[in-house]
Design a protein around this motif. Sequence first.
Motif, short mmCIF file in Angstrom:
data_model
loop_
_atom_site.label_atom_id
_atom_site.label_comp_id
_atom_site.label_asym_id
_atom_site.label_seq_id
_atom_site.Cartn_x
_atom_site.Cartn_y
_atom_site.Cartn_z
N ASP A 31 -18.14 -60.29 -24.13
CA ASP A 31 -17.30 -59.32 -24.83
C ASP A 31 -16.03 -59.03 -24.03
OD1 ASP A 31 -17.01 -57.00 -26.90
OD2 ASP A 31 -16.85 -56.00 -24.95
N LEU A 32 -16.18 -58.83 -22.70
CA LEU A 32 -15.02 -58.56 -21.85
C LEU A 32 -14.05 -59.75 -21.88
CD1 LEU A 32 -13.50 -56.86 -19.73
CD2 LEU A 32 -14.89 -57.99 -17.98
N ALA A 33 -14.59 -60.96 -21.83
CA ALA A 33 -13.74 -62.14 -21.83
C ALA A 33 -12.88 -62.20 -23.09
CB ALA A 33 -14.59 -63.41 -21.71
N MET A 34 -13.49 -61.92 -24.24
CA MET A 34 -12.72 -61.95 -25.48
C MET A 34 -11.69 -60.84 -25.53
SD MET A 34 -14.05 -62.24 -29.42
CE MET A 34 -14.76 -60.59 -29.54
N ARG A 35 -12.07 -59.65 -25.04
CA ARG A 35 -11.14 -58.52 -25.04
C ARG A 35 -9.96 -58.77 -24.11
NH1 ARG A 35 -12.99 -53.67 -26.88
NH2 ARG A 35 -12.12 -52.51 -25.14
N LEU A 36 -10.21 -59.39 -22.95
CA LEU A 36 -9.11 -59.72 -22.05
C LEU A 36 -8.21 -60.79 -22.66
CD1 LEU A 36 -10.90 -59.70 -18.57
CD2 LEU A 36 -9.23 -58.05 -19.43
N SER A 37 -8.82 -61.74 -23.36
CA SER A 37 -8.01 -62.76 -24.03
C SER A 37 -7.11 -62.13 -25.08
CB SER A 37 -8.93 -63.80 -24.69
OG SER A 37 -9.67 -64.51 -23.72
N SER A 38 -7.58 -61.05 -25.71
CA SER A 38 -6.79 -60.40 -26.76
C SER A 38 -5.54 -59.71 -26.23
CB SER A 38 -7.65 -59.39 -27.52
OG SER A 38 -7.90 -58.23 -26.73
N VAL A 39 -5.47 -59.51 -24.90
CA VAL A 39 -4.26 -58.93 -24.31
C VAL A 39 -3.56 -59.94 -23.40
CG1 VAL A 39 -5.05 -56.54 -24.49
CG2 VAL A 39 -5.61 -57.86 -22.43
N GLY A 40 -3.85 -61.21 -23.65
CA GLY A 40 -3.13 -62.26 -22.96
C GLY A 40 -3.63 -62.61 -21.58
N ARG A 41 -4.84 -62.17 -21.22
CA ARG A 41 -5.40 -62.49 -19.90
C ARG A 41 -6.38 -63.65 -20.03
NH1 ARG A 41 -3.85 -60.10 -14.87
NH2 ARG A 41 -2.47 -58.40 -15.48
N ALA A 63 -4.87 -54.15 -19.81
CA ALA A 63 -4.18 -54.21 -21.10
C ALA A 63 -2.80 -53.56 -21.01
CB ALA A 63 -5.00 -53.52 -22.18
N GLY A 64 -2.65 -52.61 -20.12
CA GLY A 64 -1.36 -51.96 -19.95
C GLY A 64 -0.29 -52.89 -19.44
N ASP A 65 -0.70 -54.03 -18.86
CA ASP A 65 0.26 -55.00 -18.35
C ASP A 65 0.73 -55.98 -19.42
OD1 ASP A 65 -0.27 -53.84 -15.90
OD2 ASP A 65 -1.74 -55.35 -15.32
N ALA A 66 0.04 -55.99 -20.57
CA ALA A 66 0.32 -57.00 -21.58
C ALA A 66 1.68 -56.78 -22.23
CB ALA A 66 -0.77 -56.97 -22.66
N ARG A 67 2.36 -57.88 -22.53
CA ARG A 67 3.62 -57.79 -23.23
C ARG A 67 3.37 -57.51 -24.71
NH1 ARG A 67 7.21 -62.87 -22.48
NH2 ARG A 67 5.36 -63.80 -23.44
N HIS A 68 4.20 -56.67 -25.30
CA HIS A 68 4.02 -56.28 -26.70
C HIS A 68 4.05 -57.50 -27.61
CE1 HIS A 68 4.19 -53.89 -30.35
NE2 HIS A 68 5.23 -54.62 -30.73
N ASP A 101 3.13 -60.54 -26.99
CA ASP A 101 1.89 -61.32 -26.90
C ASP A 101 0.78 -60.67 -27.73
OD1 ASP A 101 3.09 -63.14 -25.24
OD2 ASP A 101 2.39 -62.18 -23.40
N VAL A 102 0.68 -59.36 -27.61
CA VAL A 102 -0.37 -58.64 -28.35
C VAL A 102 -0.11 -58.72 -29.85
CG1 VAL A 102 -1.46 -56.41 -28.73
CG2 VAL A 102 -0.81 -57.10 -26.41
N ALA A 103 1.16 -58.58 -30.26
CA ALA A 103 1.50 -58.65 -31.68
C ALA A 103 1.15 -60.02 -32.24
CB ALA A 103 2.99 -58.35 -31.86
N ASP A 104 1.39 -61.05 -31.45
CA ASP A 104 1.08 -62.40 -31.90
C ASP A 104 -0.42 -62.58 -32.10
OD1 ASP A 104 1.92 -65.15 -32.46
OD2 ASP A 104 0.83 -65.64 -30.63
N LEU A 105 -1.20 -61.99 -31.21
CA LEU A 105 -2.66 -62.12 -31.33
C LEU A 105 -3.21 -61.32 -32.49
CD1 LEU A 105 -3.54 -62.00 -27.54
CD2 LEU A 105 -3.91 -63.93 -29.08
N ARG A 106 -2.50 -60.27 -32.91
CA ARG A 106 -2.93 -59.51 -34.09
C ARG A 106 -2.91 -60.39 -35.34
NH1 ARG A 106 0.34 -54.78 -32.13
NH2 ARG A 106 -1.13 -53.40 -31.08
N HIS A 107 -2.00 -61.36 -35.36
CA HIS A 107 -1.95 -62.27 -36.50
C HIS A 107 -3.22 -63.12 -36.55
CE1 HIS A 107 2.08 -61.20 -37.67
NE2 HIS A 107 2.56 -61.48 -36.45
#
Length: 276
Positions: free
Chosen positions: A143-153, A254-259, A261-267
């Motif tokens: 679960d953590l791995a997927m969540r970190l991937s969702s913020v570009g990590r 997640a606070g380090d993630a670029r906006h 990158d996160v917006a792209d993953l929302r798609h």
Amino acid sequence: MSIVRPDLSVHARVRAAASALGPSEGRVAAVIMERPDDVVDWSAAELAAAAGTSTATVIRACQSLGFRGFQHLRLELARSAPLTPRDSDPVAAGGTFDDAVDALRLAQESVDPERVDAATAALRGAGRVVLVGNGFSGPPLQDLAMRLSSVGRAVEAPVDPLAQQFAVHSLSADDVCLALSYSGANVQTLRACTAASERGATVVLVTSYSRSPLGRLADIVIATGPVGSAHDLDPYLARLGHTVVLHTLHGALAGDARHADVADLRHVVADALSED
């Protein structure tokens, strides 16, 4: 090794086998019966000191009492916490929620914020991050791995214990091995963390028991405290605290993630939803 009935309580098992022990091992059994709450928090060396004997004698005594070793005894003591009338009703949802709240409060009181900050800094600066955990600790790490991937990590979270061994053998001093273990004594997780440590990687451990083989090995230990449970196999209450710690680490990163990158993953999420 003494043969004792597995359906007996831990205290009854110790009493039943104690009479057949020699003097040194008998002192170990006596301390276990007199101070079970302390033993849950102790290391084998601390139990040995309290019984006036050696660590090797403690381990032999635990085996003579019908346990595989000290860690097994300690886990069984934690799980044998007395049940209240509320707990005895398996469908009492209110009682289950109350137990969950108590478990989270224990974790909140036990976790050292400075160690969480240290773990966050290590993860933030790592070249590679490998997540290691087995048994019931595996799913929270996935679960953590997927969540970190969702913020570009980018992280590695092999499911198979052998694959975990392969992954950590190529770590270096710039990398982090993040391990999750309820007991702090899982053999497969210990092997992977030992290999990571030998290669200079920073080992971060999330666990219930800081005084454990993994706790002694890790560079940063985040301990949530032992939670007694009536369940024989699944330390589900302890996993609540572990999950919150992992979420805290995720939130900080997640606070380090670029906006962008996160917006792209929302798609990606949006594309996975059915139009029906």
